[in-house]
Design a protein around this motif. Structure first.
Motif, PDB file in Angstrom:
ATOM      1  N   LEU A  49       0.859  -1.187   0.000  1.00 22.53           N
ATOM      2  CA  LEU A  49       0.000   0.000   0.000  1.00 22.53           C
ATOM      3  C   LEU A  49       0.894   1.235   0.000  1.00 22.53           C
ATOM      4  CD1 LEU A  49      -2.650  -1.086   2.671  1.00 22.53           C
ATOM      5  CD2 LEU A  49      -2.938  -1.062   0.193  1.00 22.53           C
ATOM      6  N   ASP A  50       0.730   2.084  -0.999  1.00 21.65           N
ATOM      7  CA  ASP A  50       1.595   3.253  -1.166  1.00 21.65           C
ATOM      8  C   ASP A  50       1.085   4.427  -0.326  1.00 21.65           C
ATOM      9  OD1 ASP A  50       3.370   5.131  -2.013  1.00 21.65           O
ATOM     10  OD2 ASP A  50       2.653   5.233  -4.083  1.00 21.65           O
ATOM     11  N   LEU A  51       1.934   4.917   0.551  1.00 23.94           N
ATOM     12  CA  LEU A  51       1.601   6.078   1.400  1.00 23.94           C
ATOM     13  C   LEU A  51       2.486   7.277   1.071  1.00 23.94           C
ATOM     14  CD1 LEU A  51       1.251   4.324   4.892  1.00 23.94           C
ATOM     15  CD2 LEU A  51      -0.524   4.689   3.167  1.00 23.94           C
ATOM     16  N   THR A  52       3.161   7.235  -0.061  1.00 26.44           N
ATOM     17  CA  THR A  52       4.129   8.285  -0.396  1.00 26.44           C
ATOM     18  C   THR A  52       3.502   9.676  -0.402  1.00 26.44           C
ATOM     19  OG1 THR A  52       5.321   6.689  -1.774  1.00 26.44           O
ATOM     20  CG2 THR A  52       5.838   9.023  -2.090  1.00 26.44           C
ATOM     21  N   GLY A  53       2.270   9.783  -0.918  1.00 26.53           N
ATOM     22  CA  GLY A  53       1.621  11.093  -0.996  1.00 26.53           C
ATOM     23  C   GLY A  53       1.464  11.747   0.357  1.00 26.53           C
ATOM     24  N   TYR A  54       1.142  10.937   1.362  1.00 22.71           N
ATOM     25  CA  TYR A  54       1.008  11.494   2.710  1.00 22.71           C
ATOM     26  C   TYR A  54       2.360  11.941   3.242  1.00 22.71           C
ATOM     27  CZ  TYR A  54      -3.465   9.060   2.394  1.00 22.71           C
ATOM     28  OH  TYR A  54      -4.693   8.621   1.984  1.00 22.71           O
ATOM     29  N   GLN A  55       3.374  11.106   3.005  1.00 24.53           N
ATOM     30  CA  GLN A  55       4.699  11.456   3.503  1.00 24.53           C
ATOM     31  C   GLN A  55       5.213  12.734   2.851  1.00 24.53           C
ATOM     32  OE1 GLN A  55       8.291   9.312   2.238  1.00 24.53           O
ATOM     33  NE2 GLN A  55       8.644   8.787   4.379  1.00 24.53           N
ATOM     34  N   MET A  56       4.953  12.898   1.551  1.00 23.76           N
ATOM     35  CA  MET A  56       5.438  14.090   0.847  1.00 23.76           C
ATOM     36  C   MET A  56       4.784  15.369   1.362  1.00 23.76           C
ATOM     37  SD  MET A  56       5.683  12.664  -3.070  1.00 23.76           S
ATOM     38  CE  MET A  56       6.194  14.275  -3.689  1.00 23.76           C
ATOM     39  N   ASN A  57       3.597  15.216   1.946  1.00 20.44           N
ATOM     40  CA  ASN A  57       2.897  16.370   2.501  1.00 20.44           C
ATOM     41  C   ASN A  57       3.066  16.480   4.017  1.00 20.44           C
ATOM     42  OD1 ASN A  57       1.155  17.792   0.289  1.00 20.44           O
ATOM     43  ND2 ASN A  57       0.937  15.593  -0.121  1.00 20.44           N
ATOM     44  N   ASP A  58       4.050  15.746   4.554  1.00 22.23           N
ATOM     45  CA  ASP A  58       4.369  15.798   5.985  1.00 22.23           C
ATOM     46  C   ASP A  58       3.169  15.435   6.852  1.00 22.23           C
ATOM     47  OD1 ASP A  58       6.941  16.573   5.320  1.00 22.23           O
ATOM     48  OD2 ASP A  58       6.464  18.721   5.454  1.00 22.23           O
ATOM     49  N   LEU A  59       2.400  14.426   6.403  1.00 23.27           N
ATOM     50  CA  LEU A  59       1.224  13.985   7.151  1.00 23.27           C
ATOM     51  C   LEU A  59       1.500  12.655   7.845  1.00 23.27           C
ATOM     52  CD1 LEU A  59      -1.578  14.760   4.525  1.00 23.27           C
ATOM     53  CD2 LEU A  59      -1.037  16.066   6.595  1.00 23.27           C
ATOM     54  N   THR A  60       0.929  12.503   9.011  1.00 23.67           N
ATOM     55  CA  THR A  60       0.994  11.243   9.744  1.00 23.67           C
ATOM     56  C   THR A  60      -0.306  10.482   9.543  1.00 23.67           C
ATOM     57  OG1 THR A  60       2.439  12.228  11.414  1.00 23.67           O
ATOM     58  CG2 THR A  60       1.301  10.196  12.024  1.00 23.67           C
ATOM     59  N   VAL A  61      -0.195   9.156   9.371  1.00 25.08           N
ATOM     60  CA  VAL A  61      -1.369   8.302   9.208  1.00 25.08           C
ATOM     61  C   VAL A  61      -1.711   7.694  10.570  1.00 25.08           C
ATOM     62  CG1 VAL A  61      -2.309   6.252   8.079  1.00 25.08           C
ATOM     63  CG2 VAL A  61      -0.790   7.793   6.806  1.00 25.08           C
ATOM     64  N   PHE A  62      -2.956   7.927  11.013  1.00 25.72           N
ATOM     65  CA  PHE A  62      -3.454   7.383  12.276  1.00 25.72           C
ATOM     66  C   PHE A  62      -4.537   6.346  11.952  1.00 25.72           C
ATOM     67  CE2 PHE A  62      -1.895  11.602  13.191  1.00 25.72           C
ATOM     68  CZ  PHE A  62      -1.241  11.475  14.406  1.00 25.72           C
ATOM     69  N   PHE A  63      -4.407   5.142  12.505  1.00 24.55           N
ATOM     70  CA  PHE A  63      -5.358   4.064  12.226  1.00 24.55           C
ATOM     71  C   PHE A  63      -6.422   3.991  13.319  1.00 24.55           C
ATOM     72  CE2 PHE A  63      -1.310   2.947  10.286  1.00 24.55           C
ATOM     73  CZ  PHE A  63      -1.710   2.745   8.970  1.00 24.55           C
ATOM     74  N   ARG A  64      -7.670   3.935  12.894  1.00 30.91           N
ATOM     75  CA  ARG A  64      -8.779   3.821  13.851  1.00 30.91           C
ATOM     76  C   ARG A  64      -8.989   2.372  14.276  1.00 30.91           C
ATOM     77  NH1 ARG A  64     -11.700   8.410  14.358  1.00 30.91           N
ATOM     78  NH2 ARG A  64     -11.666   9.981  12.689  1.00 30.91           N
ATOM     79  N   SER A  65      -8.830   1.424  13.328  1.00 30.83           N
ATOM     80  CA  SER A  65      -9.072   0.012  13.601  1.00 30.83           C
ATOM     81  C   SER A  65      -8.548  -0.792  12.424  1.00 30.83           C
ATOM     82  CB  SER A  65     -10.571  -0.271  13.799  1.00 30.83           C
ATOM     83  OG  SER A  65     -11.300   0.035  12.613  1.00 30.83           O
ATOM     84  N   SER A  66      -8.634  -2.108  12.522  1.00 34.89           N
ATOM     85  CA  SER A  66      -8.361  -2.992  11.386  1.00 34.89           C
ATOM     86  C   SER A  66      -9.245  -4.225  11.531  1.00 34.89           C
ATOM     87  CB  SER A  66      -6.883  -3.401  11.342  1.00 34.89           C
ATOM     88  OG  SER A  66      -6.546  -4.219  12.438  1.00 34.89           O
ATOM     89  N   PHE A  67      -9.753  -4.712  10.415  1.00 38.18           N
ATOM     90  CA  PHE A  67     -10.571  -5.925  10.468  1.00 38.18           C
ATOM     91  C   PHE A  67     -10.518  -6.622   9.118  1.00 38.18           C
ATOM     92  CE2 PHE A  67     -13.284  -2.370   9.370  1.00 38.18           C
ATOM     93  CZ  PHE A  67     -14.115  -2.834   8.368  1.00 38.18           C
ATOM     94  N   GLU A  68     -10.824  -7.931   9.151  1.00 40.86           N
ATOM     95  CA  GLU A  68     -10.724  -8.767   7.964  1.00 40.86           C
ATOM     96  C   GLU A  68     -12.109  -9.178   7.473  1.00 40.86           C
ATOM     97  OE1 GLU A  68      -8.244 -12.100   8.893  1.00 40.86           O
ATOM     98  OE2 GLU A  68      -6.541 -10.842   9.489  1.00 40.86           O
ATOM     99  N   GLN A  69     -12.212  -9.329   6.158  1.00 38.70           N
ATOM    100  CA  GLN A  69     -13.401  -9.879   5.516  1.00 38.70           C
ATOM    101  C   GLN A  69     -12.950 -11.032   4.630  1.00 38.70           C
ATOM    102  OE1 GLN A  69     -14.944  -6.409   3.480  1.00 38.70           O
ATOM    103  NE2 GLN A  69     -16.231  -5.837   5.208  1.00 38.70           N
ATOM    104  N   LYS A  70     -13.704 -12.138   4.671  1.00 42.16           N
ATOM    105  CA  LYS A  70     -13.337 -13.335   3.908  1.00 42.16           C
ATOM    106  C   LYS A  70     -14.477 -13.735   2.989  1.00 42.16           C
ATOM    107  CE  LYS A  70     -10.298 -14.742   7.644  1.00 42.16           C
ATOM    108  NZ  LYS A  70      -9.983 -15.694   8.711  1.00 42.16           N
ATOM    109  N   GLY A  71     -14.103 -14.222   1.788  1.00 44.51           N
ATOM    110  CA  GLY A  71     -15.088 -14.470   0.738  1.00 44.51           C
ATOM    111  C   GLY A  71     -15.626 -15.882   0.670  1.00 44.51           C
TER     112      GLY A  71
END
Length: 247
Positions: A49-71
């Motif tokens: 997952l590319d986060l370069t755009g956020y880094q170039m704008n001096d932004l920090t990524v904060f995660f609210r949660s994570s969860f999985e879905q299966k097919g």
């Protein structure tokens, strides 16, 4: 502050055996690759997952949660020599690791996750350290982590003494996600399988698994981006760089 949901997707996996061990079915080729094990019992899918755009704008990524879905369901097929030699359900077990990390893993580190999940203090034993590569992973590396030990569901398996089939069920399901904020330029996404039992060739002498299937899976990461005070941001950048380069 910007809100969005990151999605790491992995295709389904379908394995069957032949004289060389587990192989993907040619008509159902997917992104998984064999991890070099002689019985072809280790398989991995990876993406980024590319986060370069956020880094170039001096932004920090904060995660609210994570969860999985299966097919769909996980399934296993097996063969037995005869009713006097039933298959051991433990030999039908499958270990699965789903990892999203702010730093990349090498193949040896991924293989080692069937013994222990990354980001924890690992065995200090020198013999184990010579066999398994634990890496120097800090808990903050592992944005999302999920270890699952799948086993055949006895209610869907008519008998282990004859050739059979079963839906698999999670016997152990451990999440160890850190959801640590990051300024990394990418997230590395892995889905790893380790077959416990040695496969057997269909129609040949032997008792063990002959087919295995796992459904498609995606990990969703609701997140926000925001500017931190400059000192906090620089310290996080420095820490991310240091962690990424010690692995």
């Amino acid at each position: 502050m910007t809100e969005r949901t990151l999605c790491a997707s992995h295709q389904p996996l379908y394995l069957m055996t032949d004289r060389d061990g587990y192989l993907r079915v040619p008509t159902q080729e997917t992104e998984y690759r064999n991890m070099g094990n002689t019985l072809s019992t280790m398989w991995m899918s990876e993406s980024k997952l590319d986060l370069t755009g956020y880094q170039m704008n001096d932004l920090t990524v904060f995660f609210r949660s994570s969860f999985e879905q299966k097919g769909g369901p996980y399934t296993i097929y097996w063969e037995t020599d005869d009713e006097a030699n039933p298959v051991n359900p433990n030999e039908l077990a499958v270990i699965e690791q789903v990892i999203i990390s702010s730093v990349p893993f090498n193949d040896d580190q991924i293989r080692s996750t069937w013994i222990a999940s990354p980001g924890f203090d690992q065995f200090p034993n020198a013999a184990l350290a010579a066999t398994y590569e634990w890496g120097n992973f800090d808990r903050g590396h592992i944005i999302h982590g999920h270890f699952t030990y799948h086993g055949p569901n006895a209610q869907t398996a008519a008998s282990y003494a004859r050739d059979g089939y079963a839906i698999m069920t999670p016997l152990v399901s451990d999440y160890y996600s850190s959801l640590e904020p990051t300024t990394a330029d990418a997230l590395y996404c892995y889905r790893f399988f380790r077959m416990i039992g040695a496969p057997v060739e269909p129609g040949q002498a032997g008792t063990g698994p002959i087919q295995f299937s796992a459904p498609a899976l995606r990990v969703l990461l609701p997140m926000v981006t925001a500017e931190e005070p400059w000192l906090e941001y620089v310290m996080r950048q420095s820490r991310s760089y240091e962690l990424a380069n010690q692995v």
